[in-house]
Write an enzyme that holds these catalytic residues in place. Structure first.
Site, mmCIF file in Angstrom:
data_model
loop_
_atom_site.group_PDB
_atom_site.id
_atom_site.type_symbol
_atom_site.label_atom_id
_atom_site.label_comp_id
_atom_site.label_asym_id
_atom_site.label_seq_id
_atom_site.Cartn_x
_atom_site.Cartn_y
_atom_site.Cartn_z
ATOM 1 N N HIS A 129 -56.393 -12.858 30.988
ATOM 2 C CA HIS A 129 -55.407 -12.208 31.826
ATOM 3 C C HIS A 129 -55.982 -12.147 33.243
ATOM 4 C CE1 HIS A 129 -54.736 -10.302 27.859
ATOM 5 N NE2 HIS A 129 -53.470 -10.226 28.208
ATOM 6 N N ASP A 184 -58.459 -9.402 33.477
ATOM 7 C CA ASP A 184 -59.746 -9.557 32.786
ATOM 8 C C ASP A 184 -60.810 -10.012 33.780
ATOM 9 O OD1 ASP A 184 -58.425 -9.060 30.394
ATOM 10 O OD2 ASP A 184 -58.206 -11.185 29.887
ATOM 11 N N MET A 204 -55.595 -21.681 28.761
ATOM 12 C CA MET A 204 -54.442 -20.791 28.933
ATOM 13 C C MET A 204 -54.858 -19.599 29.777
ATOM 14 S SD MET A 204 -53.405 -17.555 27.628
ATOM 15 C CE MET A 204 -53.735 -17.243 25.899
ATOM 16 N N GLU A 247 -44.604 -14.845 24.150
ATOM 17 C CA GLU A 247 -45.184 -14.223 22.950
ATOM 18 C C GLU A 247 -44.364 -13.009 22.550
ATOM 19 O OE1 GLU A 247 -49.368 -13.580 23.352
ATOM 20 O OE2 GLU A 247 -49.347 -11.923 21.920
ATOM 21 N N LYS A 282 -43.395 -9.667 20.014
ATOM 22 C CA LYS A 282 -44.031 -8.603 19.226
ATOM 23 C C LYS A 282 -42.951 -7.575 18.915
ATOM 24 C CE LYS A 282 -48.125 -5.608 19.263
ATOM 25 N NZ LYS A 282 -49.191 -4.992 20.071
ATOM 26 N N GLU A 300 -47.867 -15.191 17.484
ATOM 27 C CA GLU A 300 -49.118 -14.533 17.089
ATOM 28 C C GLU A 300 -49.011 -14.068 15.652
ATOM 29 O OE1 GLU A 300 -51.154 -11.684 19.620
ATOM 30 O OE2 GLU A 300 -51.793 -10.606 17.835
ATOM 31 N N HIS A 348 -48.513 -10.323 15.008
ATOM 32 C CA HIS A 348 -47.218 -9.789 15.451
ATOM 33 C C HIS A 348 -46.104 -10.103 14.460
ATOM 34 C CE1 HIS A 348 -48.665 -9.695 19.941
ATOM 35 N NE2 HIS A 348 -49.419 -8.981 19.127
ATOM 36 N N ASP A 385 -51.575 -17.959 18.715
ATOM 37 C CA ASP A 385 -52.567 -16.887 18.640
ATOM 38 C C ASP A 385 -52.893 -16.619 17.181
ATOM 39 O OD1 ASP A 385 -52.814 -16.511 21.353
ATOM 40 O OD2 ASP A 385 -51.833 -14.554 21.410
ATOM 41 N N ASP A 392 -51.215 -2.713 15.422
ATOM 42 C CA ASP A 392 -51.671 -4.068 15.725
ATOM 43 C C ASP A 392 -53.183 -4.162 15.477
ATOM 44 O OD1 ASP A 392 -51.733 -6.638 16.734
ATOM 45 O OD2 ASP A 392 -51.564 -6.015 18.829
ATOM 46 N N ASP A 396 -55.271 -7.077 14.927
ATOM 47 C CA ASP A 396 -56.029 -8.144 15.595
ATOM 48 C C ASP A 396 -57.380 -8.408 14.927
ATOM 49 O OD1 ASP A 396 -54.051 -8.652 17.446
ATOM 50 O OD2 ASP A 396 -54.955 -7.505 19.056
ATOM 51 N N ASP A 454 -56.762 -14.571 19.098
ATOM 52 C CA ASP A 454 -56.454 -13.348 19.840
ATOM 53 C C ASP A 454 -56.769 -12.169 18.929
ATOM 54 O OD1 ASP A 454 -55.591 -11.309 21.399
ATOM 55 O OD2 ASP A 454 -53.511 -11.962 21.535
#
Lengths: 389, 389, 389, 389
Positions: free
Chosen positions: C56, C59, C90, C183, C185, C219, C222, C247, C257, C259, C289
């Site tokens: 991102h 980040d 990406m 994406e 969710k 994802e 998700h 993802d 979530d 992950d 992810d």
């Protein structure tokens, strides 16, 4: 492909008549498989390596059958079981199919329905005795509600408790060895069932007059319907000394009751369950309460579905032996705290309390050190995948 | 719009410091509201009509604070509570935020962590005594796993039980009146928590050395996360004499813990819960464990969110009085079996068993008669909607 | 244990800075791991065999950074990526952390917030271009509601569409090769998100002015949060020519979530996904992810968590080659209809319609023949378990 | 209690023959209500104020009936509908009950099954024309899998698309006005259904040769089974101009398909849905796809269940008029951004992009101002509860 994973009676695998005998109907579809006689099912189960066959009263005896017909049916079935070399490790009573139980059996509002449920259960207990079944399962499929408008849950639990106390006294009066195993389910066919999980059942048992006669029958799919971990439910039952029976199958999370072949979903939870059962020395039936997909015919019901359940258990059990015996796995689990957890916390005493509070325990703990769960889990996953054996 | 539904201290409504004081952060977002002092929160709660304020130790006292600072903070807060005219009906201990508890507190593998958890809890119990809180909640937010690879659930439960037995003895040794209320949750922040529902907690309590000191604190959102009926959970707790506290809020089914304003979701379950609490004469706090949407500012936290929780309770309670008092509703519920269910099943005796089995109870039951649940439910829904009052 | 399953850059595995760099905080807990510089993360990813690093904007670049600082940071990161031998497959924009987006970004009610979201995204697209990232992911983490009281979903979708059309024109005006990957969710951090599944996203794309520039980034976690099959979501995206990115991770059904590490849950769905990607010749990044359990330290984040993700993919891919190449598996799948399904239904014509209706097709179908799904599934499960290779 | 909420034909309420005619059977229970003739159902629906009656081909005509019998049945039913003063606003085809469809209909592997499905659907379309039904619903109850071992989802979608294209051409060739409405469902009776939500269906429609002929039929319970917001699904369908029909009922989150009385669960989502339909000027049938609890008899099926569905709609619609008309509500929603959201984002131009990027929009936004969603939601809840009218 006969190999080390093919079942033998020593493995103590059992199936219900209603499982391999399921005709493939569902809420939206007509039956796809012809009916089969219980004796034929029994013979086929023996052929594929099962050890036991379980049943509801109505799987064998039509509702309302006359005594004479009933006795004839029971005798024929007993002979079939014996000649197949099987046992009947469990029986149960169907308190959900007939319209009379449409609003509950032990928790029906109508006292006459409750009495009828007791009478039917007493008759089913006599059948259990005749078949020498040591465990009697009770699943309260209609003990619940769609609407709470006209039901106080406290009253329903009170009626439920009375029924169990009554049945325990009946078993005692008959001097039977039979033990009850209560099976929880969160919903379906009722909107919300009373005593929806194994945890609720364990509490309920603690309120009975004879709790020692009553344990649980956790079902994998039912716990998954509430999103709960099955091996933790089994763990709590074992911890309480209450694992009297177990229903193995598979389910893809919260949705309709799928009753898939054991091992068909959630291989990790299946592995953890098998590892726990084997580690705990569980001696009861490894019972499969599931049914073949509706698209299958009878040949595959036995050759793929029933055999698959048993093979998957044995494949996972062989991995569990590595998991609990191989130094690499034991070391990885030790690093992640498996052994530390078995060290007790000391009981209370004034000195112990003072000691604990005086010491700055937090100061001595390395909060930066990883707990190594990722490593232990990854190794376990590779073991399940057959990449780390 | 001040009206009959605006709260007064007589309604026994309470909020946690962490609820109205929540700063709006979430796993994907930074805080949106400034921090507020506990004394300020207390004053505002009093203004909107609350009766009590609850807290975790760390809501008030920073982790690791020195004794002197701690005493100063406690004194200031006590004064604020007193001058606001509030009470502290419950306190609890935070065993989940600090990294030291990252893998459990009472069920941590590391015995030093377990001792630290006990020490922190004993200190929090002393705080409870100072604040004259009669109930001490324990929520085991870190008592669980993401992976079962290195954890035997039986050991974890054994450690959990030891901790509770220790703490009960501590309370007894201090001659406090404090009672414990255990709060279950199925998951989040751990993958699977031990003792995931109120049912599991009730069973766990039955295994303790002093079960009479320990009850439950069911939370509406937590039961909904497992898809279970909250009013049935409350019912089982009341039936067992174990409803020591309650956490009211709202949640939209299985997903992340939403902690919405009470009444913001599932109005039917909210109504059934309020009706049951009022009917049962529950005397404890009506505690709201929830937080305002992240998009709100402080003004609306009190004027809309907190006031809304309390108003919704009172609106539902006024409907509950109609439900339990108005002849039309009583008659509709009677027709649906509400009263019949209170008629006990007779206890076992040989004669009773014979009588039950001899009579053909099924024959006397009109299986074609509807149970009238649709009617009772529709009337209840119209009452909730304000169309049938 | 270096072996055939250890990753190399040829495997095209990538991780986000926010994944291996996650500090272990959650809604109930403080961070457990220290912050790490993006350059350090990049170097470590290269060491464990990854091919790419994703990010991102935030980040890398603090929100609100001045141009000069920003350029310095980007240059340093580009150098680090290059010297590590990685690529940036990406990038994406963070439209969820800052309070300004607390009630939406592209669907915020306030037009100024929407413009700010566009400005931030344009800046992030320029960053993507500098890093030569071919795919730009958009996840609308705040595009949703807790309450529908003040939102008409039609208006929100209209604003959402405008934003995408705007951004496509911007990319075209800059003559970039960049493609968008949306994406979905279902919820978290909002109560209900707009465009909650990959299916909704695919429809949304069909309404855009430049649908050819926009695909999806499904994802795994998700889709599982809505109880949906991930490999079917991927299948619909591939069928539509819209799988621009993916993802991979793991999730235990509807709940928060999680992950988790790829392969940590639902091995069957993970296998079906890998088999489908490999069969379809998917050429994009295999992007993970996910994040290590909060209890882990940095060493295990790479050695167990990140390596585990990649190893599990390769283990499953090696099984997929057997599944798609070995005659036993192909035959079992053929028997269950895998090939028959590739036979088209003829297009409509009057003659075809007449022919279909005249023939009694039902008469020619053997409804008693099993479809052999149990056999195909059991073989697949044994392949996953390493018992059938 | 006849009042303003009792239905009239102007309200355009319809029920399926399979709903009020449901006999109360479920996966665990036998039927509890006797069969009723379609003509009798039609008459009773008219009596309680319904406007339309809908049906599957097999609700009226037994599978495999001869032409002559079929014509006689259709004539009798048409006469009954006419004499009752009802219309047939929708018909559909049953592609799920018969064993021939046990592994799919349009996506069956066996091409003969697919052709049989087309033939059956063409016959059902002719029936639709005879009954002058303007909408033809397709619910692919068997279009899915339990195991992905032998199914590539891309092939299944390709077959599905071919079937729809075929049927559109058939309708065009017959010069009928009929429009298709596709109904999604995530699972049950199959493990995973293709096109599991309204979003997936909307995308699928965009891939057809004649998308203008095909819309959706969102069902409240089905979206709730995936944990999704129903009014958002309806919103996306309306936004796309694709709301051709709607199935109203109730469901308690992810679990078995409950098909409860409309208004029996989730009153907030029910209100938001009614408010959206009324605001959007939806002109189609308000169709109830649900069934009375199994415990009810025929009298209550009409007097409580069917009447309750319609009354709840009207009660909510009357509240929706207040919600969309009363200044207090409009003001509260305006404060929460309801109007701002209707202000478009400007389309892309170089100048606009420059302008957006030059301005520091974030600087002008008051991030501390609450969005007032709690207030708008609380007011809405009080409106639903009848405390704010």
């Amino acid at each position: 492909m006969p190999d080390q994973f093919d079942p033998t009676p020593d493995d103590r695998f059992s199936f219900g008549l209603w499982t391999v005998g399921h005709r493939g109907h569902d809420p939206f579809g007509a039956p796809t498989r012809p009916p089969i006689e219980p004796e034929e099912i029994t013979a086929r189960l023996a052929e594929v390596g099962a050890w036991g066959v379980a049943l509801h009263d109505e799987d064998l005896i039509p509702y309302g059958a006359e005594r004479q017909e009933r006795d004839r049916i029971v005798k024929r079935f007993r002979d079939a079981v014996r000649s197949a070399g099987l046992v009947v490790p469990m029986t149960t009573v169907n308190l959900f199919t007939q319209p009379v139980f449409r609003d509950g059996a032990f928790t029906a509002a109508d006292p006459a329905v409750r009495r009828h449920a007791l009478a039917k259960t007493m008759a089913a207990i006599e059948l259990a005795a005749e078949l020498e079944a040591p465990v009697f399962v009770l699943w309260g499929g209609r003990e619940g509600i769609e609407s709470g408008a006209a039901r106080d849950p406290r009253l329903a639990l009170e009626r439920y408790r009375e029924a169990l106390d009554f049945l325990c006294e009946f078993v005692r009066s008959q001097q039977l060895e039979l033990r009850f195993a209560l099976e929880a389910k969160p919903n379906e066919p009722r909107g919300h069932l009373y005593l929806p999980t194994t945890g609720h059942m364990l509490h309920f048992i603690s309120t009975l007059a004879h709790p020692e006669m009553v344990g649980v029958n956790p079902e994998m799919a039912h716990e998954a319907m509430a999103g709960l971990s099955f091996h933790q439910a089994v763990g709590q039952a074992l911890w309480a000394g209450k694992l009297f029976h177990i229903d193995l199958n598979a389910q893809y999370g919260p949705r309709y009751d799928q009753d898939f072949r054991f091992g068909a979903e959630d291989l990790k939870e299946a592995f953890l369950t098998v590892a726990l059962l084997e580690r705990a020395g569980y001696q009861g039936a490894r019972h499969f309460d599931c049914r073949a997909y509706r698209s299958e015919d009878d040949a595959d019901v036995y050759a793929s579905f029933a055999l698959g359940c048993m093979r998957n258990y044995k494949i996972l059990a062989s991995k569990a032996r590595v998991f609990d015996g191989d130094p690499e796995f034991l070391e990885a689990r030790r690093e992640a705290g498996a052994e530390q957890l078995s060290e007790p916390t000391p009981p209370y005493s004034q000195q112990e309390a003072d000691r604990i509070r005086a010491a700055d325990h937090a100061a001595g703990i390395d909060v930066g050190r990883g707990r190594r769960h990722e490593r232990a889990d990854q190794l376990m996953v590779e073991l399940i995948l057959g990449a780390a054996e």
